[in-house]
Design a protein around this motif. Structure first.
Motif, PDB file in Angstrom:
ATOM      1  N   VAL A  77      40.885  49.673  35.455  1.00 46.56           N
ATOM      2  CA  VAL A  77      39.670  48.881  35.653  1.00 46.56           C
ATOM      3  C   VAL A  77      39.028  48.568  34.302  1.00 46.56           C
ATOM      4  O   VAL A  77      38.560  47.448  34.066  1.00 46.56           O
ATOM      5  CB  VAL A  77      38.684  49.613  36.588  1.00 46.56           C
ATOM      6  N   GLU A  78      39.027  49.541  33.399  1.00 48.70           N
ATOM      7  CA  GLU A  78      38.475  49.326  32.063  1.00 48.70           C
ATOM      8  C   GLU A  78      39.274  48.260  31.307  1.00 48.70           C
ATOM      9  O   GLU A  78      38.691  47.392  30.651  1.00 48.70           O
ATOM     10  CB  GLU A  78      38.498  50.640  31.291  1.00 48.70           C
ATOM     11  N   ILE A  79      40.587  48.302  31.413  1.00 48.90           N
ATOM     12  CA  ILE A  79      41.427  47.286  30.766  1.00 48.90           C
ATOM     13  C   ILE A  79      41.147  45.912  31.354  1.00 48.90           C
ATOM     14  O   ILE A  79      41.057  44.912  30.625  1.00 48.90           O
ATOM     15  CB  ILE A  79      42.920  47.665  30.905  1.00 48.90           C
ATOM     16  N   THR A  80      40.975  45.831  32.649  1.00 52.29           N
ATOM     17  CA  THR A  80      40.684  44.555  33.291  1.00 52.29           C
ATOM     18  C   THR A  80      39.343  44.005  32.837  1.00 52.29           C
ATOM     19  O   THR A  80      39.216  42.805  32.569  1.00 52.29           O
ATOM     20  CB  THR A  80      40.688  44.725  34.812  1.00 52.29           C
ATOM     21  N   ILE A  81      38.344  44.860  32.725  1.00 58.17           N
ATOM     22  CA  ILE A  81      37.030  44.402  32.258  1.00 58.17           C
ATOM     23  C   ILE A  81      37.119  43.921  30.818  1.00 58.17           C
ATOM     24  O   ILE A  81      36.541  42.891  30.464  1.00 58.17           O
ATOM     25  CB  ILE A  81      35.976  45.515  32.431  1.00 58.17           C
ATOM     26  N   GLU A  82      37.868  44.619  29.976  1.00 58.31           N
ATOM     27  CA  GLU A  82      38.036  44.178  28.596  1.00 58.31           C
ATOM     28  C   GLU A  82      38.774  42.849  28.525  1.00 58.31           C
ATOM     29  O   GLU A  82      38.412  41.980  27.723  1.00 58.31           O
ATOM     30  CB  GLU A  82      38.767  45.235  27.784  1.00 58.31           C
ATOM     31  N   LEU A  83      39.788  42.672  29.356  1.00 56.56           N
ATOM     32  CA  LEU A  83      40.514  41.396  29.369  1.00 56.56           C
ATOM     33  C   LEU A  83      39.634  40.251  29.850  1.00 56.56           C
ATOM     34  O   LEU A  83      39.665  39.152  29.284  1.00 56.56           O
ATOM     35  CB  LEU A  83      41.766  41.505  30.243  1.00 56.56           C
ATOM     36  N   SER A  84      38.857  40.492  30.881  1.00 58.75           N
ATOM     37  CA  SER A  84      37.979  39.424  31.374  1.00 58.75           C
ATOM     38  C   SER A  84      36.866  39.134  30.377  1.00 58.75           C
ATOM     39  O   SER A  84      36.465  37.975  30.209  1.00 58.75           O
ATOM     40  CB  SER A  84      37.418  39.778  32.743  1.00 58.75           C
ATOM     41  N   LEU A  85      36.376  40.147  29.671  1.00 55.22           N
ATOM     42  CA  LEU A  85      35.375  39.924  28.640  1.00 55.22           C
ATOM     43  C   LEU A  85      35.964  39.111  27.482  1.00 55.22           C
ATOM     44  O   LEU A  85      35.317  38.206  26.956  1.00 55.22           O
ATOM     45  CB  LEU A  85      34.829  41.253  28.132  1.00 55.22           C
ATOM     46  N   THR A  86      37.198  39.416  27.106  1.00 55.75           N
ATOM     47  CA  THR A  86      37.864  38.651  26.061  1.00 55.75           C
ATOM     48  C   THR A  86      38.057  37.206  26.481  1.00 55.75           C
ATOM     49  O   THR A  86      37.819  36.278  25.697  1.00 55.75           O
ATOM     50  CB  THR A  86      39.218  39.293  25.721  1.00 55.75           C
TER      51      THR A  86
END
Length: 141
Positions: free
Chosen positions: A52-61
């Motif tokens: 979930v943290e990786i997904t949030i970082e990807l969507s933020l990027t």
């Protein structure tokens, strides 16, 4: 700077919109990397906190790469409008009043007419948001 106001309710709505955007990116990633919808559903039920943290970082990027050019274009658009339509009568673009630098129109509101003050506020907001994006990039890396 007294003319700049922050609408906290609007910012809260934008943060909720970002959460919905992150959720959509997560769902699309699960569907893309799965063979079927049933497998995507099973993977979705077993997501770890790290995923979930990786997904949030990807969507933020992704959000940053979309919003930065938009903010840069917004700044350039309103800055050009401020230069050509927002100056007071008799104030040249390159003059000693701005120290021969057109960016100083952002610092000296006394050189602008009421339309220029509106364009100045929009330029400053775009600049502040771009600086915030740079800070977020630095925090991510």
């Amino acid at each position: 700077m007294r003319q700049i106001s922050i609408d906290w309710f609007r910012l809260f709505r934008y943060s909720l919109l970002f959460i919905a955007f992150s959720l959509m990116v997560t769902i699309l990633m699960l569907i893309y990397f799965s063979n079927s919808l049933e497998e995507a559903w099973q993977k979705g039920l077993m997501l770890t906190l790290k995923e979930v943290e990786i997904t949030i970082e990807l969507s933020l990027t992704l959000f940053i790469y979309i919003s930065f050019p938009v903010l840069l274009f917004r700044f350039m658009y309103y800055f050009s409008k401020m230069l050509y339509r927002g100056r007071r009568e008799g104030v040249a673009i390159l003059t000693y009043k701005t120290l021969f630098n057109p960016l100083n129109f952002l610092l000296f509101p006394s050189l602008l007419n009421p339309n220029g003050l509106v364009y100045r506020r929009r330029c400053i907001m775009a600049l502040l948001l771009m600086i915030l994006i740079y800070l977020i990039i630095l925090l991510i890396t």
